[in-house]
Design a protein around this motif. Structure first.
Motif, PDB file in Angstrom:
ATOM      1  N   ALA A  83     -88.818-112.081  44.839  1.00  0.00           N
ATOM      2  CA  ALA A  83     -87.928-111.590  43.790  1.00  0.00           C
ATOM      3  C   ALA A  83     -88.314-110.156  43.447  1.00  0.00           C
ATOM      4  O   ALA A  83     -89.459-109.885  43.070  1.00  0.00           O
ATOM      5  CB  ALA A  83     -88.012-112.473  42.549  1.00  0.00           C
ATOM      6  N   VAL A  84     -87.349-109.239  43.568  1.00  0.00           N
ATOM      7  CA  VAL A  84     -87.608-107.805  43.415  1.00  0.00           C
ATOM      8  C   VAL A  84     -86.772-107.256  42.266  1.00  0.00           C
ATOM      9  O   VAL A  84     -85.589-107.597  42.136  1.00  0.00           O
ATOM     10  CB  VAL A  84     -87.239-107.041  44.710  1.00  0.00           C
ATOM     11  N   ASP A  85     -87.384-106.394  41.452  1.00  0.00           N
ATOM     12  CA  ASP A  85     -86.607-105.680  40.445  1.00  0.00           C
ATOM     13  C   ASP A  85     -87.316-104.374  40.127  1.00  0.00           C
ATOM     14  O   ASP A  85     -88.533-104.244  40.310  1.00  0.00           O
ATOM     15  CB  ASP A  85     -86.431-106.505  39.166  1.00  0.00           C
ATOM     16  N   ALA A  92     -89.957-102.861  42.696  1.00  0.00           N
ATOM     17  CA  ALA A  92     -89.521-101.857  43.664  1.00  0.00           C
ATOM     18  C   ALA A  92     -88.154-101.332  43.259  1.00  0.00           C
ATOM     19  O   ALA A  92     -87.398-102.001  42.553  1.00  0.00           O
ATOM     20  CB  ALA A  92     -89.459-102.443  45.069  1.00  0.00           C
ATOM     21  N   VAL A  93     -87.841-100.127  43.728  1.00  0.00           N
ATOM     22  CA  VAL A  93     -86.593 -99.452  43.369  1.00  0.00           C
ATOM     23  C   VAL A  93     -85.829 -99.094  44.634  1.00  0.00           C
ATOM     24  O   VAL A  93     -86.379 -98.422  45.517  1.00  0.00           O
ATOM     25  CB  VAL A  93     -86.875 -98.164  42.553  1.00  0.00           C
ATOM     26  N   LEU A  94     -84.603 -99.552  44.731  1.00  0.00           N
ATOM     27  CA  LEU A  94     -83.747 -99.134  45.843  1.00  0.00           C
ATOM     28  C   LEU A  94     -83.505 -97.630  45.779  1.00  0.00           C
ATOM     29  O   LEU A  94     -83.449 -97.066  44.683  1.00  0.00           O
ATOM     30  CB  LEU A  94     -82.409 -99.880  45.786  1.00  0.00           C
ATOM     31  N   PHE A 118     -91.179-103.672  52.271  1.00  0.00           N
ATOM     32  CA  PHE A 118     -91.229-104.788  53.199  1.00  0.00           C
ATOM     33  C   PHE A 118     -90.989-104.284  54.616  1.00  0.00           C
ATOM     34  O   PHE A 118     -90.277-103.293  54.821  1.00  0.00           O
ATOM     35  CB  PHE A 118     -90.170-105.842  52.851  1.00  0.00           C
ATOM     36  N   PRO A 119     -91.548-104.977  55.608  1.00  0.00           N
ATOM     37  CA  PRO A 119     -91.327-104.557  56.998  1.00  0.00           C
ATOM     38  C   PRO A 119     -89.902-104.821  57.446  1.00  0.00           C
ATOM     39  O   PRO A 119     -89.198-105.675  56.881  1.00  0.00           O
ATOM     40  CB  PRO A 119     -92.321-105.416  57.780  1.00  0.00           C
ATOM     41  N   ALA A 120     -89.479-104.110  58.458  1.00  0.00           N
ATOM     42  CA  ALA A 120     -88.145-104.324  59.020  1.00  0.00           C
ATOM     43  C   ALA A 120     -88.050-105.716  59.628  1.00  0.00           C
ATOM     44  O   ALA A 120     -88.967-106.192  60.299  1.00  0.00           O
ATOM     45  CB  ALA A 120     -87.852-103.265  60.079  1.00  0.00           C
ATOM     46  N   ALA A 132     -78.039-100.114  53.283  1.00  0.00           N
ATOM     47  CA  ALA A 132     -78.772 -99.928  54.537  1.00  0.00           C
ATOM     48  C   ALA A 132     -80.188-100.477  54.425  1.00  0.00           C
ATOM     49  O   ALA A 132     -80.718-101.069  55.383  1.00  0.00           O
ATOM     50  CB  ALA A 132     -78.800 -98.451  54.909  1.00  0.00           C
ATOM     51  N   GLU A 133     -80.801-100.318  53.253  1.00  0.00           N
ATOM     52  CA  GLU A 133     -82.153-100.838  53.058  1.00  0.00           C
ATOM     53  C   GLU A 133     -82.159-102.364  52.998  1.00  0.00           C
ATOM     54  O   GLU A 133     -83.080-103.017  53.519  1.00  0.00           O
ATOM     55  CB  GLU A 133     -82.757-100.251  51.785  1.00  0.00           C
TER      56      GLU A 133
END
Length: 269
Positions: free
Chosen positions: A69-71, A92-94, A99-101, A124-125
């Motif tokens: 869960a990311v925010d 994290a911020v877009l 994270f790895p591809a 894209a991310e």
């Protein structure tokens, strides 16, 4: 980070509790459909980007998925840890995710592309961190606006509120049409295959004081507009809110507000 992104970070700082009380339940409605569109099931690794209070993450955990869960907002992550205690919680911020591809089976973003200054870069991310064959699913609010969202505009207009021309906006060259075709086109341009987009319509039921609490506590663009009004205008806005929202009250006194969202998904090749 664009000026719009900076505005979003400031607008959401410390406002998780007000969001959970007001807009949180509204945004929770498409959660199960979002997970279905992403094909989330037991044993999969799913990243919930823009998790907010963790509603989608908790539902994915209930399906047996391994959830991250990311925010961007720490106060949201505090709620997410409570709501989805089995998830790995990451700040994290877009448009940059740590994270790895290709490490995830699915990525979902519930009403996130509404809040970024470069939607194509953010998308894209999301695609980058999903393995080939995995899925990406997103929701946004549509335009033209459904009745729930239009109501606030009617309230501001009736109260004589000022809607400033200098409101933070996505740059025109980075924006996209908030329609089924526009959102599907954004996903297709990102290289996703099997793109599907549909409109979800429902009636949102809310306590009138809870619904008022969102803008009154500075949530989103409405909150910014509210803060910019003189005290007398804010008082008139509250009066018009009570007056114009009355037509949506049911026999129990709850507001029943028709609304809709766009849900789109695609496969990473």
């Amino acid at each position: 980070m664009t000026d719009f992104d900076a505005h979003e970070r400031e607008r959401w700082t410390g406002r998780a509790a007000a969001y959970e009380r007001s807009f949180g339940r509204l945004c929770a409605y498409p959660a199960e459909a979002l997970l279905d569109a992403a094909g989330v099931r037991a044993g999969q690794r799913m990243i919930d980007v823009g998790t907010g209070p963790g509603t989608v993450a908790a539902l994915a955990l209930a399906r047996g998925a391994d959830v991250v869960a990311v925010d961007a907002e720490p106060s949201m992550l505090t709620l997410a840890r409570r709501t989805a205690p089995g998830a790995t919680v990451v700040e994290a911020v877009l448009p940059r995710l740590p994270f790895p591809a290709g490490g995830a089976d699915a990525v979902v973003a519930n009403f996130v592309l509404n809040h970024v200054g470069n939607p194509a870069a953010a998308l894209a991310e999301l695609c980058r961190v999903v393995r080939p064959g995995g899925r990406v699913a997103v929701t946004i609010w549509p335009y033209p606006q459904p009745p729930l969202q239009r109501l606030w505009g009617e309230i501001f207009t009736a109260a004589g509120g000022e809607t400033s021309a200098d409101l933070p906006r996505v740059a025109p060259e980075r924006n996209f049409a908030r329609t089924e075709e526009g959102l599907a086109g954004l996903l297709a341009a990102a290289g996703l295959a099997d793109v599907q987009c549909a409109t979800l319509a429902w009636e949102h039921r809310a306590d009138a004081e809870d619904w008022w609490a969102g803008p009154a506590n500075g949530i989103g663009m409405l909150g910014l507009l509210m803060e910019r009004q003189p005290v007398a205008v804010r008082e008139r806005i509250r009066q018009q809110y009570d007056l114009l929202s009355a037509r949506y009250r049911d026999a129990d006194g709850l507001l029943v507000l028709p609304t809709a969202a766009l849900l789109a998904s695609g496969r990473v090749d």
